[in-house]
Design a protein around this motif. Structure first.
Motif, PDB file in Angstrom:
ATOM      1  N   GLN A 170       0.582  12.129  -9.419  1.00 30.61           N
ATOM      2  CA  GLN A 170      -0.329  13.411  -9.229  1.00 30.61           C
ATOM      3  C   GLN A 170       0.565  14.592  -9.486  1.00 30.61           C
ATOM      4  OE1 GLN A 170      -2.341  13.553  -5.306  1.00 30.61           O
ATOM      5  NE2 GLN A 170      -3.997  14.827  -5.935  1.00 30.61           N
ATOM      6  N   HIS A 171       1.630  14.586  -8.886  1.00 32.09           N
ATOM      7  CA  HIS A 171       2.485  15.679  -9.037  1.00 32.09           C
ATOM      8  C   HIS A 171       2.977  15.863 -10.650  1.00 32.09           C
ATOM      9  CE1 HIS A 171       2.874  16.665  -5.039  1.00 32.09           C
ATOM     10  NE2 HIS A 171       3.283  15.495  -4.632  1.00 32.09           N
ATOM     11  N   ALA A 172       3.346  15.004 -11.359  1.00 33.60           N
ATOM     12  CA  ALA A 172       3.465  14.971 -12.782  1.00 33.60           C
ATOM     13  C   ALA A 172       2.132  15.371 -13.341  1.00 33.60           C
ATOM     14  CB  ALA A 172       3.924  13.565 -13.112  1.00 33.60           C
TER      15      ALA A 172
ATOM     16  N   ASP B 142       3.133   6.021  -2.540  1.00 31.28           N
ATOM     17  CA  ASP B 142       4.010   6.695  -3.259  1.00 31.28           C
ATOM     18  C   ASP B 142       3.937   6.867  -4.721  1.00 31.28           C
ATOM     19  OD1 ASP B 142       5.310   6.895  -0.705  1.00 31.28           O
ATOM     20  OD2 ASP B 142       6.748   5.297  -0.995  1.00 31.28           O
ATOM     21  N   THR B 143       3.680   5.852  -5.592  1.00 31.40           N
ATOM     22  CA  THR B 143       3.575   6.094  -6.977  1.00 31.40           C
ATOM     23  C   THR B 143       2.414   7.009  -7.376  1.00 31.40           C
ATOM     24  OG1 THR B 143       4.389   3.735  -7.202  1.00 31.40           O
ATOM     25  CG2 THR B 143       2.949   4.707  -9.183  1.00 31.40           C
TER      26      THR B 143
ATOM     27  N   ILE C  25       1.008  -1.177   0.077  1.00 31.04           N
ATOM     28  CA  ILE C  25      -0.096   0.092   0.056  1.00 31.04           C
ATOM     29  C   ILE C  25       0.641   1.177  -0.010  1.00 31.04           C
ATOM     30  CG2 ILE C  25      -1.537   1.620   1.539  1.00 31.04           C
ATOM     31  CD1 ILE C  25      -2.652  -1.318   2.241  1.00 31.04           C
ATOM     32  N   GLY C  26       1.955   1.106   0.687  1.00 32.52           N
ATOM     33  CA  GLY C  26       2.820   2.376   0.851  1.00 32.52           C
ATOM     34  C   GLY C  26       3.643   2.536  -0.506  1.00 32.52           C
TER      35      GLY C  26
END
Length: 156
Positions: free
Chosen positions: A80-82, A74-75, A69-70
């Motif tokens: 989302q930022h990209a 992270d992915t 899940i972690g």
């Protein structure tokens, strides 16, 4: 009787103090090593109860799922930022307005702060941590969340 105890060789060794441990976090490999050591060194007259074993295996399974899940989170955050950076890249070449703060001196010599609407062209867009920042033609960098107006291009 005491001679037989003294002659037994223990396979346990103290950790080498010259080596610095890599980290204090426990991972699934360490959990498995502890579980195997516990099973191999248990007292044959009082073996581990199956309830304890099942409980530890459930904890191991939970640990693996939490790690998965972690990694997934992270992915997702990177994507989302990209995506935000790509979304705001359409600002490049456009005129944007934002509110800037300026400080002036009044006739009495006191400094007075005021908010002024500034306009400039967007030269580039970059990510700064979780924020997306527009690099402007006036040399300033402004968060895209502080922009108040977007035009096709500033007339000179």
């Amino acid at each position: 009787m005491t001679e037989s105890i003294k002659n037994e060789v223990s396979s346990y060794q103290l950790p080498d103090k010259t080596k610095v441990p890599s980290s204090n976090t426990m991972d699934k490999d360490m959990f498995m090593k502890i579980l195997i050591a516990q099973l191999s060194n248990q007292d044959p007259t009082a073996p581990m109860e199956d309830k304890e074993f099942i409980s530890q295996m459930a904890q191991f399974s939970s640990l693996e799922q939490m790690q998965a899940i972690g990694k997934g989170m992270d992915t997702m955050m990177l994507n989302q930022h990209a995506g935000a950076l790509l979304t705001y890249s359409n600002l490049i070449g456009k005129a944007v307005s934002y509110e800037g703060e300026t400080t002036t001196t009044d006739p009495t010599g006191a400094e007075v702060s005021s908010t002024v609407k500034e306009t400039a062209n967007v030269l580039s867009v970059k990510r700064d941590g979780v924020d997306v920042v527009a690099e402007l033609s006036n040399g300033k960098s402004v968060s895209v969340y502080e922009l108040t107006e977007i035009k096709t291009k500033e007339e000179k």
